[in-house]
Design a protein around this motif. Structure first.
Motif, mmCIF file in Angstrom:
data_model
loop_
_atom_site.group_PDB
_atom_site.id
_atom_site.type_symbol
_atom_site.label_atom_id
_atom_site.label_comp_id
_atom_site.label_asym_id
_atom_site.label_seq_id
_atom_site.Cartn_x
_atom_site.Cartn_y
_atom_site.Cartn_z
ATOM 1 N N VAL A 38 20.811 32.173 -1.008
ATOM 2 C CA VAL A 38 20.697 31.261 0.129
ATOM 3 C C VAL A 38 22.040 31.182 0.851
ATOM 4 O O VAL A 38 23.081 31.010 0.221
ATOM 5 N N SER A 39 22.002 31.296 2.155
ATOM 6 C CA SER A 39 23.214 31.150 2.956
ATOM 7 C C SER A 39 23.693 29.697 2.913
ATOM 8 O O SER A 39 22.874 28.772 2.859
ATOM 9 N N GLU A 40 24.985 29.497 2.967
ATOM 10 C CA GLU A 40 25.511 28.132 3.018
ATOM 11 C C GLU A 40 25.210 27.471 4.353
ATOM 12 O O GLU A 40 25.392 26.268 4.497
ATOM 13 N N ARG A 41 24.692 28.237 5.311
ATOM 14 C CA ARG A 41 24.282 27.706 6.625
ATOM 15 C C ARG A 41 22.777 27.433 6.686
ATOM 16 O O ARG A 41 22.224 27.214 7.748
ATOM 17 N N ILE A 42 22.126 27.393 5.543
ATOM 18 C CA ILE A 42 20.665 27.284 5.444
ATOM 19 C C ILE A 42 20.119 26.032 6.136
ATOM 20 O O ILE A 42 20.747 24.976 6.115
ATOM 21 N N HIS A 43 18.947 26.176 6.736
ATOM 22 C CA HIS A 43 18.123 25.038 7.138
ATOM 23 C C HIS A 43 16.756 25.278 6.503
ATOM 24 O O HIS A 43 16.033 26.199 6.886
ATOM 25 N N TYR A 44 16.426 24.460 5.519
ATOM 26 C CA TYR A 44 15.210 24.575 4.720
ATOM 27 C C TYR A 44 14.315 23.419 5.134
ATOM 28 O O TYR A 44 14.592 22.268 4.802
ATOM 29 N N ALA A 67 9.546 14.848 7.766
ATOM 30 C CA ALA A 67 9.613 16.198 7.209
ATOM 31 C C ALA A 67 9.588 16.028 5.699
ATOM 32 O O ALA A 67 10.242 15.137 5.146
ATOM 33 N N LEU A 68 8.829 16.859 5.036
ATOM 34 C CA LEU A 68 8.795 16.806 3.576
ATOM 35 C C LEU A 68 10.076 17.400 3.003
ATOM 36 O O LEU A 68 10.533 16.982 1.946
ATOM 37 N N PHE A 69 10.631 18.386 3.690
ATOM 38 C CA PHE A 69 11.967 18.904 3.396
ATOM 39 C C PHE A 69 12.691 19.058 4.720
ATOM 40 O O PHE A 69 12.103 19.506 5.702
ATOM 41 N N ASP A 70 13.959 18.702 4.744
ATOM 42 C CA ASP A 70 14.838 18.946 5.888
ATOM 43 C C ASP A 70 16.239 19.062 5.314
ATOM 44 O O ASP A 70 17.072 18.179 5.466
ATOM 45 N N ASP A 71 16.456 20.165 4.596
ATOM 46 C CA ASP A 71 17.628 20.299 3.744
ATOM 47 C C ASP A 71 18.606 21.352 4.241
ATOM 48 O O ASP A 71 18.212 22.370 4.790
ATOM 49 N N GLY A 72 19.858 21.076 3.972
ATOM 50 C CA GLY A 72 20.928 22.042 4.113
ATOM 51 C C GLY A 72 21.331 22.519 2.721
ATOM 52 O O GLY A 72 20.707 22.157 1.711
ATOM 53 N N LEU A 152 19.012 33.971 2.702
ATOM 54 C CA LEU A 152 18.055 33.147 3.438
ATOM 55 C C LEU A 152 18.833 32.184 4.327
ATOM 56 O O LEU A 152 19.593 31.353 3.832
ATOM 57 N N LEU A 153 18.648 32.309 5.636
ATOM 58 C CA LEU A 153 19.362 31.478 6.607
ATOM 59 C C LEU A 153 18.516 30.295 7.076
ATOM 60 O O LEU A 153 19.015 29.189 7.234
ATOM 61 N N ARG A 154 17.238 30.529 7.330
ATOM 62 C CA ARG A 154 16.340 29.464 7.751
ATOM 63 C C ARG A 154 14.970 29.685 7.128
ATOM 64 O O ARG A 154 14.502 30.812 7.034
ATOM 65 N N ARG A 155 14.353 28.584 6.738
ATOM 66 C CA ARG A 155 12.970 28.651 6.255
ATOM 67 C C ARG A 155 12.224 27.460 6.841
ATOM 68 O O ARG A 155 12.644 26.315 6.705
ATOM 69 N N GLN A 156 11.112 27.766 7.480
ATOM 70 C CA GLN A 156 10.178 26.739 7.925
ATOM 71 C C GLN A 156 8.899 26.943 7.137
ATOM 72 O O GLN A 156 8.335 28.033 7.135
ATOM 73 N N ILE A 157 8.465 25.886 6.457
ATOM 74 C CA ILE A 157 7.289 25.930 5.596
ATOM 75 C C ILE A 157 6.196 25.118 6.276
ATOM 76 O O ILE A 157 6.408 23.952 6.628
ATOM 77 N N LEU A 158 5.048 25.735 6.467
ATOM 78 C CA LEU A 158 3.936 25.072 7.149
ATOM 79 C C LEU A 158 2.731 25.063 6.222
ATOM 80 O O LEU A 158 2.228 26.118 5.852
ATOM 81 N N ILE A 159 2.299 23.861 5.821
ATOM 82 C CA ILE A 159 1.096 23.756 5.004
ATOM 83 C C ILE A 159 -0.023 23.196 5.875
ATOM 84 O O ILE A 159 0.234 22.453 6.826
ATOM 85 N N PRO A 160 -1.270 23.539 5.590
ATOM 86 C CA PRO A 160 -2.377 23.066 6.427
ATOM 87 C C PRO A 160 -2.805 21.639 6.121
ATOM 88 O O PRO A 160 -3.593 21.067 6.859
ATOM 89 N N ASN A 161 -2.277 21.043 5.061
ATOM 90 C CA ASN A 161 -2.726 19.729 4.613
ATOM 91 C C ASN A 161 -2.017 18.609 5.368
ATOM 92 O O ASN A 161 -0.798 18.608 5.469
ATOM 93 N N ALA A 162 -2.769 17.627 5.840
ATOM 94 C CA ALA A 162 -2.167 16.453 6.466
ATOM 95 C C ALA A 162 -1.600 15.503 5.399
ATOM 96 O O ALA A 162 -0.721 14.709 5.690
#
Length: 173
Positions: A38-44, A67-72, A152-162
């Protein structure tokens, strides 16, 4: 991004290998090794989802409310450190994970040495004798060349569940 530029077969193979190795590291609870990818510049980031009508221009994913995750990087380090603590009661007994990654598409990123990867995932988690949860979704990743390899520099996770289909998300997706 208006167009998706294809990459070479070798670049696609390297990104695919990165994503599959990442899944194995997480399944084996090798969190320190995972952090090295993971890059130290990560946006997870995993935005919350809202049920909205099709004509609503805002779309289903909404970063404004939650956001369920909004991590550096620092937050990811803290989560890894917590997993390793004997006092982490939510992880005793430890969760057993299986990360399945598929539908991997790889394109050139916005900057030199970056790659945009789209994938689908299923995370199966089991604890104790009879607890089992599954989370499925899509990921949009940006990987970059840093040092000797990809990170890994950026990860956007999209789940279909509300709403979450499980009690918690004590894993990385």
């Amino acid at each position: 991004m208006s167009t998706l530029e294809l990459v070479t077969i070798d670049e696609e193979r390297a990104v695919r290998a990165f994503l599959l190795r990442e899944a194995r590291l997480l399944d084996e609870d090798r969190w320190d090794d995972w952090l090295l990818t993971v890059s130290e510049r990560i946006h997870y980031w995993m935005p919350g989802i809202e049920n909205r009508r099709r004509e609503d221009e805002r779309g289903a994913f909404n970063a404004e409310h939650m956001a369920l995750f909004d991590d550096g990087y620092r937050e990811l380090q803290r989560r890894v450190a917590r997993f390793k603590q004997p006092s982490a009661w939510a992880e005793n007994p430890p969760t057993r994970n299986v990360h399945l990654v598929s539908n991997i598409e790889v394109y050139a990123g916005e900057n030199e040495g970056e790659y945009r990867a789209y994938s689908c995932f299923v995370n199966i988690r089991s604890r104790g004798l009879d607890e089992q949860y599954q989370i499925a979704g899509r990921r949009e990743d940006v990987l970059c060349r840093e040092g000797e390899g990809l990170k890994l520099l950026r990860r956007q996770i999209l789940i279909p569940n509300a709403t979450l289909p499980c009690k918690n998300i004590n894993t990385f997706l």
